[in-house]
Design an enzyme around this catalytic site. Structure first.
Site, PDB file in Angstrom:
ATOM      1  N   MET A 144       3.690  20.275  63.856  1.00  0.00           N
ATOM      2  CA  MET A 144       2.685  19.890  62.859  1.00  0.00           C
ATOM      3  C   MET A 144       2.315  21.095  61.990  1.00  0.00           C
ATOM      4  O   MET A 144       1.314  21.052  61.264  1.00  0.00           O
ATOM      5  CB  MET A 144       1.443  19.320  63.532  1.00  0.00           C
ATOM      6  N   HIS A 202       5.635  28.017  68.597  1.00  0.00           N
ATOM      7  CA  HIS A 202       6.627  27.286  67.790  1.00  0.00           C
ATOM      8  C   HIS A 202       7.881  28.151  67.584  1.00  0.00           C
ATOM      9  O   HIS A 202       9.003  27.658  67.679  1.00  0.00           O
ATOM     10  CB  HIS A 202       6.052  26.954  66.407  1.00  0.00           C
ATOM     11  N   GLY A 214       7.600  22.127  73.715  1.00  0.00           N
ATOM     12  CA  GLY A 214       6.936  23.096  74.572  1.00  0.00           C
ATOM     13  C   GLY A 214       6.333  22.454  75.816  1.00  0.00           C
ATOM     14  O   GLY A 214       5.782  21.350  75.760  1.00  0.00           O
ATOM     15  N   GLU A 215       6.421  23.166  76.937  1.00  0.00           N
ATOM     16  CA  GLU A 215       5.729  22.713  78.157  1.00  0.00           C
ATOM     17  C   GLU A 215       4.219  22.813  78.001  1.00  0.00           C
ATOM     18  O   GLU A 215       3.482  22.280  78.812  1.00  0.00           O
ATOM     19  CB  GLU A 215       6.197  23.545  79.359  1.00  0.00           C
ATOM     20  N   LYS A 216       3.759  23.509  76.972  1.00  0.00           N
ATOM     21  CA  LYS A 216       2.321  23.553  76.670  1.00  0.00           C
ATOM     22  C   LYS A 216       1.738  22.132  76.663  1.00  0.00           C
ATOM     23  O   LYS A 216       0.655  21.883  77.162  1.00  0.00           O
ATOM     24  CB  LYS A 216       2.138  24.234  75.312  1.00  0.00           C
ATOM     25  N   ASP A 217       2.488  21.203  76.070  1.00  0.00           N
ATOM     26  CA  ASP A 217       2.083  19.795  76.023  1.00  0.00           C
ATOM     27  C   ASP A 217       2.918  19.055  77.071  1.00  0.00           C
ATOM     28  O   ASP A 217       3.834  18.305  76.743  1.00  0.00           O
ATOM     29  CB  ASP A 217       2.295  19.245  74.612  1.00  0.00           C
ATOM     30  N   GLN A 239       3.147  15.241  77.008  1.00  0.00           N
ATOM     31  CA  GLN A 239       3.946  14.818  75.853  1.00  0.00           C
ATOM     32  C   GLN A 239       5.439  14.968  76.145  1.00  0.00           C
ATOM     33  O   GLN A 239       6.240  14.070  75.846  1.00  0.00           O
ATOM     34  CB  GLN A 239       3.545  15.673  74.649  1.00  0.00           C
ATOM     35  N   SER A 280      -2.305  25.878  67.457  1.00  0.00           N
ATOM     36  CA  SER A 280      -2.797  25.914  66.074  1.00  0.00           C
ATOM     37  C   SER A 280      -4.306  25.713  66.042  1.00  0.00           C
ATOM     38  O   SER A 280      -5.007  26.266  65.198  1.00  0.00           O
ATOM     39  CB  SER A 280      -2.119  24.821  65.243  1.00  0.00           C
ATOM     40  N   ARG A 281      -4.816  24.923  66.982  1.00  0.00           N
ATOM     41  CA  ARG A 281      -6.255  24.630  66.993  1.00  0.00           C
ATOM     42  C   ARG A 281      -7.090  25.784  67.544  1.00  0.00           C
ATOM     43  O   ARG A 281      -8.322  25.728  67.454  1.00  0.00           O
ATOM     44  CB  ARG A 281      -6.542  23.342  67.767  1.00  0.00           C
TER      45      ARG A 281
HETATM   46  P1  AMP Z   1       2.378  21.086  67.468  1.00  0.00           P
HETATM   47  O1  AMP Z   1       2.661  21.734  66.152  1.00  0.00           O
HETATM   48  O2  AMP Z   1       1.101  21.533  68.107  1.00  0.00           O
HETATM   49  O3  AMP Z   1       2.560  19.588  67.426  1.00  0.00           O
HETATM   50  O4  AMP Z   1       3.495  21.618  68.469  1.00  0.00           O
HETATM   51  C1  AMP Z   1       4.865  21.512  68.160  1.00  0.00           C
HETATM   52  C2  AMP Z   1       5.679  21.922  69.357  1.00  0.00           C
HETATM   53  O5  AMP Z   1       5.365  23.259  69.727  1.00  0.00           O
HETATM   54  C3  AMP Z   1       5.406  21.055  70.608  1.00  0.00           C
HETATM   55  O6  AMP Z   1       6.634  20.819  71.275  1.00  0.00           O
HETATM   56  C4  AMP Z   1       4.484  21.934  71.409  1.00  0.00           C
HETATM   57  O7  AMP Z   1       4.529  21.666  72.804  1.00  0.00           O
HETATM   58  C5  AMP Z   1       5.055  23.305  71.114  1.00  0.00           C
HETATM   59  N1  AMP Z   1       4.041  24.343  71.382  1.00  0.00           N
HETATM   60  C6  AMP Z   1       2.779  24.408  70.902  1.00  0.00           C
HETATM   61  N2  AMP Z   1       2.133  25.469  71.426  1.00  0.00           N
HETATM   62  C7  AMP Z   1       3.005  26.094  72.269  1.00  0.00           C
HETATM   63  C8  AMP Z   1       2.936  27.239  73.116  1.00  0.00           C
HETATM   64  N3  AMP Z   1       1.831  27.971  73.215  1.00  0.00           N
HETATM   65  N4  AMP Z   1       4.027  27.580  73.824  1.00  0.00           N
HETATM   66  C9  AMP Z   1       5.165  26.822  73.753  1.00  0.00           C
HETATM   67  N5  AMP Z   1       5.292  25.735  72.971  1.00  0.00           N
HETATM   68  C10 AMP Z   1       4.232  25.370  72.235  1.00  0.00           C
END
Ligand code: AMP
Length: 306
Positions: free
Chosen positions: A41, A48, A159-162, A165, A198-199
């Site tokens: 996003m 990312h 990412g495993e962060k989510d 998801q 991002s948040r």
């Molecule tokens: P987002 O832009 O937040 O929708 O995230 C896009 C992708 O980046 C998703 O697959 C997230 O899980 C991954 N992502 C976000 N933050 C992290 C992080 N701190 N470490 C690894 N992957 C991440």
């Protein structure tokens, strides 16, 4: 074709339309080149970038998307305010090995307004994040299905962060035989342990100082399981108590779950996943870690990159 850190922002081509992206990627595959895909996003950070670097290391062509997807935001969430900075994102994508940046606007993705067709994975989506954000994961699954349909056969990096998801997307790809290989990547953290997001830009200085409490709670729980604590409820309480002790954090959930089904685990044997969510000021922060019975700190050491 693989990018190097010296690439300039303008070496990443912006592709705003579905039709053009399809033509470009079909031509790459027809020429025998593999495609790596990183959906985002935007407002990119090193989390990312790590996905983009992983995609660049394993594929000939890397496409990333930046699309703030209205379907996955509830009416009271931050769709309008979600941070955006395309120039900065383009530079970071270039430096991380991306070749094509798919940047559709909402009318390109949803020309008829809200879609009638929805993809949902209820068994994995109803708990945890889904309990607080009931429409979120169907919005994610629907847009990711659409993005996979646009990009075509590829390896896609998440990412495993989510963690929830990622589980949902793996299940969806398997259930619907989507020709995509899903690759999960480790959580990237700030130096003090806060998972990048991002948040995080919404945090005040005081809240930012309090936010690493999530990681500390996970560390403590991983260590307890490593030392032989087998009671899932006790480990959950351990994490919840640590979050509750931080006045600026309000716990949403703490859980010890099966890494495949995301069902809560009462008796810990082998591998589990620890999940946490807490409101810290404006953002809801989520974090997670793997833990293995009798393996001190092993999961965090192996999986987390700072
Ligand atoms: P987002 O832009 O937040 O929708 O995230 C896009 C992708 O980046 C998703 O697959 C997230 O899980 C991954 N992502 C976000 N933050 C992290 C992080 N701190 N470490 C690894 N992957 C991440």
């Amino acid at each position: 074709m693989i990018g190097t850190p010296s690439r300039q922002a303008d070496e990443v081509e912006l592709v705003p339309t579905i039709a053009e992206l399809r033509v470009r990627l079909d031509a790459e595959r027809a020429a025998g080149r593999s495609v790596g895909f990183v959906p985002t996003m935007g407002y990119l950070h090193d989390g990312h970038a790590s996905l983009m670097r992983a995609a660049a290391a394993a594929n000939d062509v890397v496409v990333s998307s930046i699309f703030v997807n209205p379907l996955q935001f509830a009416a009271d969430e931050d769709l309008e305010d979600y941070p955006r900075d395309l120039d900065r994102d383009r530079a970071l994508a270039a430096a991380s090995g991306v070749h094509l940046l798919f940047v559709p606007d909402v009318a390109e993705m949803y020309p008829r307004g809200p879609v009638d067709t929805v993809v949902a994975v209820p068994p994995l989506a109803e708990r945890w994040e889904g309990a607080t954000r009931p429409t979120h994961f169907s919005g994610v699954a629907t847009v990711v299905t659409k993005l996979f349909s646009i990009v075509g056969a590829c390896r896609a990096y998440f990412g495993e962060k989510d963690f929830q998801q990622l589980s949902i997307i793996r299940r969806m790809v398997a259930d619907l035989s989507i020709p995509v290989e899903v690759v999960g990547c480790p959580i990237i953290r700030e130096a003090d342990g806060l998972a990048m997001s991002s948040r995080n830009s919404y945090l005040t200085t005081e809240q930012r100082a309090a936010a690493p409490v999530l990681r500390r709670a996970l560390d403590t729980a991983v260590a307890a399981i490593g030392a032989g604590e087998a009671d899932g409820v006790a480990v959950t309480r351990l994490m919840a108590d640590l979050i509750d002790a931080e006045p600026l954090a309000e716990l949403d959930y703490a859980a010890v779950v099966d890494p495949d089904t995301l069902e809560p685990i009462e008796v810990i044997e082998g591998e589990v996943r620890l999940l946490l969510a807490a409101q810290v000021g404006r953002p809801r922060l989520i974090d997670n870690a793997g833990a293995t019975m009798g393996t001190p700190m092993g999961a965090l050491d192996e999986e987390d990159h700072r």
